[in-house]
Design an enzyme around this catalytic site. Structure first.
Site, PDB file in Angstrom:
ATOM      1  N   CYS A   1    -114.048  48.746-121.120  1.00  0.00           N
ATOM      2  CA  CYS A   1    -112.589  48.869-121.247  1.00  0.00           C
ATOM      3  C   CYS A   1    -111.866  47.731-120.546  1.00  0.00           C
ATOM      4  CB  CYS A   1    -112.089  50.126-120.561  1.00  0.00           C
ATOM      5  SG  CYS A   1    -112.390  51.601-121.467  1.00  0.00           S
TER       6      CYS A   1
ATOM      7  N   CYS B   1    -102.436  51.101-116.200  1.00  0.00           N
ATOM      8  CA  CYS B   1    -103.100  50.966-114.897  1.00  0.00           C
ATOM      9  C   CYS B   1    -102.679  52.099-113.963  1.00  0.00           C
ATOM     10  CB  CYS B   1    -102.765  49.628-114.248  1.00  0.00           C
ATOM     11  SG  CYS B   1    -103.374  48.225-115.195  1.00  0.00           S
TER      12      CYS B   1
END
Lengths: 393, 280
Positions: free
Chosen positions: B35, B105
């Site tokens: 990822c 994030c």
């Protein structure tokens, strides 16, 4: 604030390059007193026309071409689109294009859109590359068909610097009567090119990669090649590209090509040695690092190195603290969520693709700068690895 | 270049609480190498349910590292119940905001925290249930619905920014649009959430992770003894593309190694349908 003062270490020349001071000097008159239109009937404009003519000759000389084969455009992307779309319009019955999986977005996304936008009217073959980024010539030969309108293959890759055998590929296309275009944006000025000897029909170049300003490009069109313009308008560029000439930038590009010719030996000598020193130093000093791309079939200025188990954007921002400028093929730097299509096509594992850094040098780099980068990088990588859950150091 | 706040810069350049707690009370392990970002959060929790220590290890960009760092600061001293209420928006605002493309994030931080708390409480994560919508990044419908509600998302692009769903091949875009419409119009609430809880299919990412684990644990040690190694190149559906390295590369028995040894092991320990091929 972010001016390239003497402390900035600029190793991102494949992204863009410093405008050479000599180029700025050559351009200045055309940004000030010599503002005439080259198409005008009066001497005031006519003199400017002369300057464009001289610049065209200088560009042609660097490429081993004739001035009449040089058409000025606004950028590399325009040149690429012009060449490929011209070929398709010239041969409307042909519905096949050959390109590679590692092209710059200027060609890659255009070819993608040929399929999606036209409802798959066109078939596109994207040639594979091996783990060193090299093409399989047997695959290429097998892909050439009577339905193929044009082959578009980059001369050198922007991310890895890998050089493709476009001379040989152009000859193979020519034998079958297929047009050949090469995006040579990264190659021009870095390696010798002599188009008079080659079967290349179209070549794109971009000024700002060779120390001319942004916003100026060239499309080389081999004499005798059928051509349909992309920008239709005035009679400029012998009717091949409408729009008033970007005179100052054309003059600047002419001067930049002249300088590139003079510095070709330095590029392939001193710059290559600096690149080799940087590459060997980093690979030796940073464990679990590796070179991406063929070791020798490569531009003299480019080194793409992966630092495993760390992420590229984080590396770049730490380098930024030392005013070192480079690029990364990581997902986070691109704004997309996936790492570079070039590295993925080469089969670079995820552990390495996300942590790839591209260093691209120019004649303005010094040995002190290379030493400084070799000194700083190991600590940057080590500090990021210390916080990586995948690093078992 | 991204516009990062001073706070992001500070936490990125000088992160707090880097490391791993020995014998943690709870561990949250989210994301993966494939990822491009991953976070391992470990918590120490005392008998009064107070988080006394938090540490992180993060692979990722500046905002992933900064989100992890600020999160460990936030939760230290909190009760577990308080910590469980932290949202990704809280993490982002503690950093003075994040670029919109980087909101995922902060979502990763929240997910790691939830996973660590669930681990401490011995619970199964509700978000790990649900149906995979984005196969590239392994995002479920429940995760997407939650992000839409929590962060008032109004476009597919925003969903991608917050959850990564749709950021790979883009094939799930229509499905994302559908989920968005249903969630915004409130229709999805008509279906009780627990009805949707069915066992998760294995996503490409889970597959990659599992395959990597098996390669590392079961296969590499044997190959390394003979001076060789193996690298996972790609997983495309059931096709597992590997590359043999070192002594294995030139070994004439490499095909046998791959089929008889690697493929057999992966079929046994990961998925019966896998087909292992050497990269050409």
């Amino acid at each position: 604030m972010a001016s390239a003062n003497p402390k900035t270490i600029y190793m991102d020349n494949n992204a863009t390059s410093r405008v050479a001071p000599e180029v700025v000097e050559a351009m200045m008159p055309y940004l000030t007193e010599s503002y005439g239109n080259p198409s005008s009937m009066h001497t005031f404009g006519g003199q400017v026309g002369e300057a464009v003519k001289t610049a065209r000759k200088k560009v042609a000389d660097l490429l081993g071409a004739d001035p009449e084969e040089i058409t000025f455009t606004s950028c590399g992307t325009e040149s690429d689109s012009t060449a490929i779309l011209s070929a398709l319009r010239t041969f409307p019955e042909k519905r096949h294009v050959i390109t590679t999986r590692v092209e710059h977005p200027a060609v890659k996304n255009l070819c993608d859109s040929l399929q999606t936008v036209t409802g798959h009217k066109y078939k596109v073959t994207r040639l594979k590359v091996d783990s060193e980024g090299m093409l399989d010539m047997a695959e290429y030969e097998a892909a050439l068909t009577d339905d193929t309108a044009i082959v578009s293959v980059m001369w050198a890759n922007n991310e890895t610097g890998v050089i493709f055998p476009v001379e040989e590929m152009a000859a193979m296309a020519k034998q079958r009567g297929i047009l050949f275009h090469t995006d040579a944006v990264q190659a021009v000025g870095k390696i010798d090119i002599d188009l008079a000897q080659l079967d290349i029909d179209f070549l794109s170049l971009s000024g700002h990669k060779l120390h001319a300003p942004k916003g100026i490009g060239v499309l080389y069109i081999k004499r005798g090649t059928l051509f349909v313009p992309f920008l239709t308008g005035g009679h400029q560029e012998s009717g091949r590209r409408g729009g008033t000439e970007n005179v100052a930038s054309i003059v600047g590009l002419g001067r930049a090509c002249e300088l590139a010719g003079e510095k070709m030996a330095e590029e392939n000598g001193r710059v290559k040695q600096l690149r080799d020193k940087l590459e060997e130093g980093l690979l030796a000093k940073v464990p679990k690092s590796m070179l991406n791309g063929h070791k020798t079939a490569r531009l003299p200025n480019t080194a793409n190195i992966s630092f495993e188990f760390v992420e590229g954007e984080a590396i770049l921002l730490h380098m930024n603290q030392h005013r070192i400028c480079a690029s990364s093929g990581s997902a986070c730097t691109s704004g997309s969520l996936e790492p570079s299509h070039v590295l993925r096509a080469m089969g670079v594992p995820f552990t390495a693709a996300h942590g790839s850094i591209r260093f691209s040098l120019s004649v303005y780099n010094t040995e002190e700068e290379v030493d400084f980068v070799i000194e700083k990088m190991p600590a940057i990588i080590a500090s990021l690895r210390k916080m990586s859950p995948f690093w078992k150091g | 270049m991204w516009e990062y706040t001073d706070k992001v810069q500070e936490h990125f350049l000088h992160p707090h609480n880097v490391g791993e707690i020995e014998k943690p009370s709870g561990t949250g392990d989210v994301g993966s190498l494939a990822c491009g970002d991953a976070l391992k959060l470990t918590l120490k929790i005392n008998k009064d349910d107070i988080i006394t220590e938090a540490k992180f290890k993060t692979f990722g960009c500046a905002s992933a590292i900064a989100s992890s760092s600020v999160l460990t600061d936030m939760v230290t001293g909190m009760s577990v119940d308080e910590a469980a209420k932290i949202t990704n928006e809280d993490i982002a605002s503690a950093l003075g905001g994040l670029p919109k493309e980087k909101m995922h994030c902060s979502v990763m931080g929240r997910e790691a925290l939830e996973a660590a708390i669930a681990d401490y409480r011995g619970q199964v994560l509700p978000m790990a249930q649900g149906e995979i919508v984005c196969e590239c990044f392994g995002v479920t419908d429940l995760e997407i619905i939650r992000a839409i509600k929590e962060s008032s998302l109004r476009s597919v692009e925003e969903i991608t920014n917050f959850t990564k769903a749709g950021g790979g091949c883009g094939k799930c875009e229509d499905k994302l649009r559908e989920i968005l419409q249903q969630t915004v119009s409130g229709k999805e609430s008509a279906v009780p959430v627990n009805v949707k809880l069915k066992p998760k299919r294995m996503t490409s990412l889970q597959k990659i992770k599992k395959i990597e684990e098996v390669l590392e644990r079961e296969i590499r040690p044997g190959l390394r003894k003979d001076g060789g190694d193996i690298e996972l190149i790609d997983v495309d559906g059931d096709f597992v593309i590997v590359s043999l390295r070192g002594a294995c590369k030139s070994c004439h028995k490499s095909q046998t190694t791959i089929k008889e040894y690697v493929e057999k092991k992966l079929r046994e320990l990961v998925l019966e349908s896998l087909i292992v091929e050497e990269e050409n």
